[in-house]
Every structure is written in structure tokens, then in C-alpha cells.
Enzyme design. Structure first.
Site, PDB file in Angstrom:
ATOM      1  N   ARG A  54       8.855  -2.044 -11.678  1.00  0.00           N
ATOM      2  CA  ARG A  54       8.657  -3.461 -11.381  1.00  0.00           C
ATOM      3  C   ARG A  54       8.289  -4.192 -12.659  1.00  0.00           C
ATOM      4  NH1 ARG A  54       6.092  -2.790  -5.960  1.00  0.00           N
ATOM      5  NH2 ARG A  54       6.303  -0.580  -5.549  1.00  0.00           N
ATOM      6  N   ASP A  93       4.676  -7.945  -9.091  1.00  0.00           N
ATOM      7  CA  ASP A  93       4.718  -6.542  -8.644  1.00  0.00           C
ATOM      8  C   ASP A  93       5.783  -6.349  -7.567  1.00  0.00           C
ATOM      9  OD1 ASP A  93       2.564  -8.227  -7.450  1.00  0.00           O
ATOM     10  OD2 ASP A  93       2.524  -6.636  -5.955  1.00  0.00           O
TER      11      ASP A  93
HETATM   12  P1  AMP Z   1       2.175  -6.144  -1.207  1.00  0.00           P
HETATM   13  O1  AMP Z   1       1.606  -7.481  -0.869  1.00  0.00           O
HETATM   14  O2  AMP Z   1       2.612  -5.350  -0.014  1.00  0.00           O
HETATM   15  O3  AMP Z   1       3.209  -6.214  -2.263  1.00  0.00           O
HETATM   16  O4  AMP Z   1       0.963  -5.294  -1.806  1.00  0.00           O
HETATM   17  C1  AMP Z   1       0.200  -5.707  -2.900  1.00  0.00           C
HETATM   18  C2  AMP Z   1      -0.780  -4.627  -3.279  1.00  0.00           C
HETATM   19  O5  AMP Z   1      -1.677  -4.358  -2.207  1.00  0.00           O
HETATM   20  C3  AMP Z   1      -0.153  -3.283  -3.619  1.00  0.00           C
HETATM   21  O6  AMP Z   1      -0.904  -2.716  -4.640  1.00  0.00           O
HETATM   22  C4  AMP Z   1      -0.275  -2.516  -2.337  1.00  0.00           C
HETATM   23  O7  AMP Z   1      -0.271  -1.125  -2.548  1.00  0.00           O
HETATM   24  C5  AMP Z   1      -1.635  -2.989  -1.832  1.00  0.00           C
HETATM   25  N1  AMP Z   1      -1.772  -2.877  -0.375  1.00  0.00           N
HETATM   26  C6  AMP Z   1      -1.153  -3.609   0.585  1.00  0.00           C
HETATM   27  N2  AMP Z   1      -1.542  -3.214   1.812  1.00  0.00           N
HETATM   28  C7  AMP Z   1      -2.405  -2.191   1.644  1.00  0.00           C
HETATM   29  C8  AMP Z   1      -3.162  -1.343   2.525  1.00  0.00           C
HETATM   30  N3  AMP Z   1      -3.094  -1.480   3.855  1.00  0.00           N
HETATM   31  N4  AMP Z   1      -3.950  -0.408   1.971  1.00  0.00           N
HETATM   32  C9  AMP Z   1      -4.050  -0.271   0.642  1.00  0.00           C
HETATM   33  N5  AMP Z   1      -3.372  -1.014  -0.235  1.00  0.00           N
HETATM   34  C10 AMP Z   1      -2.563  -1.967   0.247  1.00  0.00           C
HETATM   35 MG    MG Z   2       4.453  -4.904  -3.056  1.00  0.00          MG
END
Ligand code: AMP
Ligand code: MG
Length: 504
Positions: free
Chosen positions: A183, A252
Site C-alpha cells: 500500500r 493505507d
Molecule cells: P480499515 O478502516 O479497515 O482500512 O482499517 C484501518 C486500520 O484499523 C487497519 O490497521 C486495520 O487493521 C485496523 N482495524 C480495523 N478493524 C479492526 C478490528 N476489528 N480489530 C483490530 N484492528 C482493526
Molecule cells: Mg484497510
């Protein structure tokens, strides 16, 4: 066939980039149940999913039985989220199992999402729920069927474990296939730490994987930036031409490969509106439909910053200035690259074969017409194909004031007639309508239909609506009798109140 030998893994990331990840096992699922397997994708990967007994497949795709050759790792990355920089994000609920070389010789990542906490989880539980993971299946498969580069879902397993969100939901693990999980944020992680050596290894790895022709060239870091920017220009143009709103274009969530990734709060625009936002957390409209190309450029500028120390090492001030000027030039060129791709797509959707100086104005005025008339974006493009075949009534019926389209339609017809000069008129019309129906889908993942299918699956364990919708999404250009309900827009009140959620 035992789950243990399902894939022929070859794990270049784990092998070549020590220090870029943490080896970490998936959390076991108490009662895994297979909800979805993508047989076509499994076949591409050389995996005979049909030969797996259901129990073995559930254990495999839940992470309960880590397949032989897999090396589960949580990858490190950083990212700008809504413009603010987080120096450490990383796989908080995902794991890369490894890579396989597919039947066409392409290296593909096999990864879990929802497989439990990792050292990058921060406050999160590391889990995912059935609804959002099936949503990723639907939208990803839709994008793939539309010909848009995307990560894809290989399988979804219900874990048998509840996850707590605003409500208690059934838990799930998704198996995701990607050209890679590199990314913009991966580069930012090492740039933020001033680790130029790691950045160099990352750039070398990335180039070998995605742009091997650039390997060893003196200009490789900026050539990589250009390659990524051109892929993103093409991707964004394709998003804009089908009305896709990613919803959370944080750095990201922008891939180096040019694939769409992370189907969280995404949605498709209904009545055309550049300001359309559905995400519950996007208060400022940063990731609004019409803003996406600008955000892509902003994200690429962040990538450029990480590559500058590689492109200009040493103390030669003049050389540094030259590199900065070149990188700036590439970022400044992005809007024109995007425009060229977007306009090319629009020409195809307008049924035009030749380029003309008036094309951009013709397309802009069409979109302005749709916006002013609150016309459904997808159906308007589709019904324009009917107009191409000679029947304008279905298109006019989409407009708040049917006569409002007269002026524009007259211009468009004149342009078509000029292009058809010398051809038999009926044949030219038929060909145009055919081409237009291949460029503008009838079926997209309508927000209300997606929600309906997910609610049935998540709340009642009824997968039939999900499967019917998936079947329609896989043939988006065909007007199959009986699928009209998937093609119709939601009532405007439903769309006005529609919200999508992140981090689900
Ligand atoms: P995203 O918004 O899905 O792109 O996630 C952004 C960040 O939050 C990334 O580092 C994900 O791994 C982390 N993340 C999202 N949901 C969770 C969760 N339920 N537990 C742990 N990390 C999370
Ligand atoms: Mg993500």
C-alpha cells in the site's frame, strides 16, 4: 484432499522482507461453517475447492488448520486517515498466509481478514462480522465482473463466535486474494521512521513484483511512482464511470498494484451527484464521489514523499532539486492521466469510436443533465444505449422533466450521425447500442439490495438472497428477465438516509 496441502505457497514477502511484519497465527474459530467459496477464483489459483470436504474447507478458511507452506504474518503499514497521519496501523485483523503463483503465472496474496488480534490491533478485537465480509464478496465480485481491478474474496466462513459492534453479530473470516497487499501506507511506515535502507528494500521488492521492467534502471524510484500513478489514474477513471464511491480512500487503503482494496463503507451512487457521501464517518465529504480523483492525487503525493530519499541520495543540492521537480511534475500530471482514461471510458459509454474536440463538453453536459434531473446514474447510461438503438422514451422517463434532455440528445445524435457517415444507418445504430451495453452495466450492487441480502444472511442465516444477488452481479451487462429488481434504484428517501460503516 486434506486442507493441509491445498495451496502451493511461495512466500516472497516473508522470505525477502524480514522486519516488515510479525509472524502471527490466526485465532481458532470455535464452530466454523463455510458460507461462500469462489470456485472460479479457486480454479485460477490451482485449488480444487470442490474436492475439499465441507469440514476441511471450513477448517482451512477459518484458519483452524493452517495449510502446509503458509507462513501467517501481520504486515506493518502506516497511513493518512482522513488526512491525519497514523505512523502505525498494520494488519490489526488480517494476516497474510502467503503467496501462490496462479495458473497464468501471476503471484497472488492469500490473506485472512477477521482472523483475530495481532500486535497491530491497537484497541480492536481483530474480528470481522458475517455481514461486512459477505458485502466484500458482493462488491468485489461486482467490480471484477465490471472489469475493474480488484482484490477478490476466495471464501467466507462463519466462525460460530459472536462479535460485539453496536449490536452482537455473527463473526466471520474472509479469505482475500490480492495482487499484493503493498500500500502507499507500507512505504509511509518506513519513511516515517527515516529508515531509508528499509525503503530501498521495499522499493526493490515492489518493482520486482509489480514493475519488473523498471528493475535496475537508475531512475527506478520515480519510475515506480509514475507506474503507480498511471495505474491509479486508470482505476479511478473506472470507478468514476460506474459510480463507485470507495468511502475510505486513506493512504493505507490505496494499493501499489492498482487494485481496489478494502470494501468497508463503499457504495454506488444512485441519482447522479458528485457530492454523494454515504459513509457515516465522512462528515466533511473528503471522500465524496466527485472528490475521489483529487484524493488519489493527494495520496500519490504522499507516496512521492516517501520515495524522494531513494531518488536523491547524497548531498548534491542541485540533484535533490531535480528529483523534487520531477516528482512534482509526475504528481501534477496525474489529473491529465486520469482525465484521458476517464474521457476514454466516457466515449465508449457514449457509443463514440472517434475522438473529437467536443467530447469532453458533451460528456460534462450529460453528467450535468443527470445531476440536474436527479436521474439514476447507472440506468441513465444504460438507457442511453436504448436511445442509441432509436428508443429515447426509457431515458426520458428517468428525468424529472423529460423535455430537459431534448437539447443534449440532439447534440449527441448529431455527433453519432457524423461518426456514422457512409454507413448504413440501422446497422450503425445496432452496433452502437451493442457497444454501449458492453460499456454501461445494467446491474450494479445497489445499496438497498446489498443490505437486504446481508440482513437475511446475518440475521436469519438465509443465504438465498445473497446468492441471487451475486449471480446477477456476475453478469452485469445482461438484461436477464427476472432480475429487474436488482437493476431498479432504491426509493429516493431510502438513498437519502443510507449510511455505510467503517471498521466493521
Ligand atoms: P480499515 O478502516 O479497515 O482500512 O482499517 C484501518 C486500520 O484499523 C487497519 O490497521 C486495520 O487493521 C485496523 N482495524 C480495523 N478493524 C479492526 C478490528 N476489528 N480489530 C483490530 N484492528 C482493526
Ligand atoms: Mg484497510
Amino acid at each position: 484432499m486434506p486442507a493441509a496441502s491445498a495451496f502451493a505457497f511461495d512466500n516472497s514477502y516473508a522470505r525477502e522482507l524480514p522486519g516488515f511484519f510479525v509472524a502471527w497465527p490466526p485465532a481458532p474459530a470455535p464452530a466454523p461453517k463455510l458460507l461462500f467459496v469462489n470456485h472460479a477464483l479457486a480454479d485460477e489459483l490451482g485449488l480444487d475447492a470442490a474436492a475439499l470436504a465441507a469440514d476441511d474447507a471450513a477448517a482451512l478458511f477459518a484458519g483452524n488448520r493452517v495449510p502446509e507452506g503458509a507462513q501467517p504474518i501481520a504486515q506493518a503499514y502506516a497511513g493518512h486517515q482522513f488526512g491525519g497521519f497514523s505512523p502505525q496501523l498494520g494488519d490489526g485483523r488480517a494476516l497474510l498466509l502467503g503467496e501462490v503463483i496462479d495458473r497464468r503465472g501471476r503471484r497472488r496474496d492469500i490473506a485472512f481478514k477477521g482472523s483475530g488480534r495481532t500486535p497491530f490491533s491497537r484497541g480492536g478485537d481483530g474480528k470481522a462480522a458475517v455481514g461486512p465480509m459477505l458485502r466484500e464478496v458482493l462488491v468485489g465480485e461486482a467490480m471484477h465482473a465490471l472489469g475493474i481491478p480488484t482484490t477478490r474474496a476466495l471464501a467466507v466462513v462463519a466462525t460460530g463466535e459472536p462479535v460485539v459492534r453496536d449490536r452482537v453479530l455473527p463473526g466471520a473470516v474472509l479469505t482475500r486474494v490480492a495482487a499484493s497487499h503493498l500500500r502507499v501506507g507500507t512505504f509511509q511506515f518506513f519513511a516515517a521512521r527515516g529508515d531509508v535502507e528499509a525503503l530501498r528494500r521495499l522499493a526493490d521488492y515492489t518493482i520486482a513484483r509489480h514493475d519488473p521492467a523498471l528493475a535496475g534502471t537508475p531512475d527506478a524510484p520515480l519510475a515506480l511512482l509514475e507506474a503507480v500513478a498511471r495505474r491509479q489514474a486508470s482505476l479511478l477513471a473506472q470507478w468514476m464511470n460506474v459510480g463507485f464511491i470507495h468511502g475510505v480512500m486513506n493512504t493505507d487503503n490505496m494499493t501499489i498494484s492498482g487494485e481496489t482494496i478494502d470494501y468497508g463503507p463503499c457504495a454506488f451512487v444512485e441519482a447522479h451527484d458528485p457530492q454523494a457521501v454515504f459513509s457515516s464517518i465522512d462528515h466533511g465529504g473528503r471522500y465524496a464521489f466527485g472528490n475521489q480523483p483529487h484524493i488519489a492525487r493527494w495520496n500519490l503525493a504522499r507516496l512521492a514523499e516517501t520515495l524522494l530519499p531513494l531518488a536523491a541520495d547524497g548531498d548534491d543540492e542541485a540533484a535533490v532539486q531535480r528529483v523534487v521537480a520531477r516528482a512534482t511534475g509526475l504528481i501534477d500530471a496525474f489529473p491529465a492521466w486520469f482525465d484521458a482514461e476517464w474521457r476514454r471510458g466516457q466515449r465508449a459509454k457514449l457509443g463514440l469510436l472517434r475522438e473529437d474536440a467536443g467530447d469532453a463538453a458533451l460528456a460534462d453536459d450529460w453528467l450535468a443533465l443527470l445531476h440536474a434531473q436527479r436521474a439514476d446514474f447507472t440506468l441513465a447510461w444504460r438507457r442511453l444505449a436504448d436511445a442509441g438503438a432509436g428508443d429515447e422514451a426509457p431515458l426520458r422517463a428517468l428525468m424529472a422533466e423529460p423535455a430537459a434532455a431534448d437539447g443534449w440528445l440532439a447534440r449527441w445524435r448529431a455527433r453519432c450521425t457524423a461518426e456514422d457517415a457512409g454507413r448504413q444507418a440501422d446497422a450503425a445504430r445496432r452496433d452502437r447500442a451493442l457497444r454501449m451495453r458492453r460499456a454501461s452495466p445494467w446491474i450494479i450492487p445497489r445499496n438497498h439490495r446489498v443490505e437486504e441480502a446481508l440482513a437475511a444472511a446475518s440475521e436469519h442465516g438465509d443465504l438465498a438472497p445473497f446468492e441471487a444477488l451475486l449471480a446477477a452481479l456476475r453478469e452485469p451487462f445482461d438484461e436477464v428477465p427476472g432480475r429487474a429488481r436488482f437493476a431498479e434504484p432504491a426509493p429516493a428517501e431510502v438513498t437519502a438516509g443510507y449510511r455505510t460503516f467503517c471498521g466493521t
